[in-house]
Write an enzyme that holds these catalytic residues in place. Structure first.
Site, PDB file in Angstrom:
ATOM      1  CB  SER A  98       6.768   8.358   3.073  1.00 25.13           C
ATOM      2  OG  SER A  98       5.510   8.186   2.483  1.00 25.13           O
ATOM      3  CE  LYS A 174       3.381   5.192   2.625  1.00 25.97           C
ATOM      4  NZ  LYS A 174       4.128   6.034   1.684  1.00 25.97           N
ATOM      5  CE  LYS A 239      15.928   2.565  -3.395  1.00 25.26           C
ATOM      6  NZ  LYS A 239      16.950   3.241  -4.190  1.00 25.26           N
TER       7      LYS A 239
END
Lengths: 293, 293
Positions: A98, A174, A239
């Site tokens: 990603s 995404k 995170k």
């Protein structure tokens, strides 16, 4: 297509179960990882372990990558002894990582022009459980004919491969996915704290809203942990959501798009991270809105 | 409990199918509506139509209300010839309306102290289809023993009645539901516009994200309409989401809670409404972030 030889780079939390499923589906799989120890579970299942990226590239038709961020993909491609040095005309790279859509488009252009290497961006959703069970959702960007050609290779990983548009479109999708998830988890944190302050038994909210317009997988999985202040089990990280919201902001800025909700979401996620929660589960976000422990 | 006589006030979009289901479950139902014409469909199915609220109160054990807002509930209760003038000690009021929790608590106290009338707030989620099929979610606030006692009366309407806490908790929970739905629809609008600007086929996003962490009923129902700019069918209203977000803000302010995401959501919803979309479907929110028509 089952005679297609696959190379898989990146034996992380996702890469290990994904390459295992490809092996079990009957594909010849060669693996490589910077830390070679992590290739051991695959070797035991019959994978060939390459000693270098060059060796991997020499022995496969399709190169798959699944690493942690844009910099890691760039290093594997264009770093010393990277894929770009070894790729052959007609090979296809499928990147499950990603990463940023604009960097994807730039790297894909360079790979095609300089090395004849075709690129499909194919980020996944569904986590480790989805990777183990082959139930990932794959959002694919790339040439239509190419995506159709590699579809049989993706079947052991996913029954849902959606072609979203040209190279980079998978990564942009995404990011859209992560905007929806991250903002929803933030609103859930607001809701849980507000409900408690209003005398509501917040632990019943996931059950009360189940199956309705407000329901979602995070409400059922993370909602109860927020209500119970149960943060021991870390299923995903603050995170990661912050990284993805910052990528959303960069994409929106590059496009001239406004994303006020996700923009505020990024700042709230950053605020929470700055208090020491970056490596914690997003369930901890409830602490941003409530002092109760 | 099936011998319990029910009075139902408010023959609106929800009240008609809800009282119809109670009738069909075998309860004796008396109905009243300010505009008596709207009682006709119920009369044809065997309901008694009361000529006044007083007549309704005199003939029932439980009074149910389903009207449009806090002011309407207050008027039915304490207005001229309202419920308060006619209620008997031991009667129970079940309010299905979605109204303010603090006003609910005040009205419930006054009803109990001055008239001996017990109160359960029981706002519903699931829309007209849920009311017709008896698949509403009911979020109940009130005394535990009382909620258990009336549960059989609610069964024709819902297999999911969740007791959330004391009086007002049902309304606070409904506000939480609406915070999640409204913010999610706003982020969907941002996502659709951003995806289009990024070269993604946005019409494939609902399908690509289906079943994953980002999925929701609104993504599947409203997402395709956003992508197609198909606003003809109005299934729900921008003004309802705005009303509910403003109630969320009032509740948060009263509690000293911060709800930054839902607070921004209210302002964006107000901005969209101010452009003439109050009576439109929330799918139109995509126009806030994209000029494409």
């Amino acid at each position: 297509m089952s005679s297609t030889r696959i190379g898989f780079i990146g034996m992380g939390l996702m890469g290990v179960p994904m390459s295992t499923r490809l092996l079990e589906a009957g594909f010849a799989v060669t693996v490589w990882n910077r830390n070679a120890d992590k290739c051991q579970p695959l070797a035991e299942r019959g994978a060939r372990v390459a000693g270098s990226i060059a060796e991997l590239c020499a022995n496969v038709d399709v190169i798959m990558t699944c690493v942690s961020n844009t910099e890691a993909v760039s290093e594997i491609l264009f770093g010393e002894q990277g894929i770009a040095d070894s790729a052959r005309e007609g090979q296809v790279l499928i990147d499950f990582s990603s990463i940023a859509p604009d960097a994807t488009r730039e790297m894909a252009s360079r790979c095609k022009e300089e090395h004849g290497l075709d690129w499909i961006d194919a980020p996944v959703s569904g986590g480790v459980a989805g990777a183990e069970q082959g139930t990932l959702a794959i959002m694919a960007g790339g040439d239509t004919e190419l995506v159709e050609r590699v579809r049989p290779l993706l079947e052991p990983l996913s029954q849902r491969v959606t072609h979203m548009g040209p190279v980079g479109s998978g990564q942009a999708t995404k990011i859209c996915n992560q905007m929806l998830v991250s903002c929803n988890v933030l609103v859930m944190a607001e809701v849980m704290a507000l409900a408690e302050q209003s005398g509501v038994d917040a632990s019943r909210i996931p059950e009360a809203l189940k199956g309705g317009f407000a329901d979602s997988i995070p409400l059922q999985l993370t909602g109860p942990k927020m209500a119970a202040r149960d943060f021991d089990e870390i299923k995903w990280h603050v995170k990661t959501l912050l990284k993805d919201l910052d990528m959303a902001n960069a994409l929106a800025k590059a496009n001239g798009s406004a994303i006020p909700m996700a923009g505020l979401g990024a700042e709230l996620m950053r605020l929470h991270g700055s208090k020491g929660y970056l490596e914690q589960d997003p369930a901890t976000l409830v602490k941003l809105f409530s002092d109760r422990s």
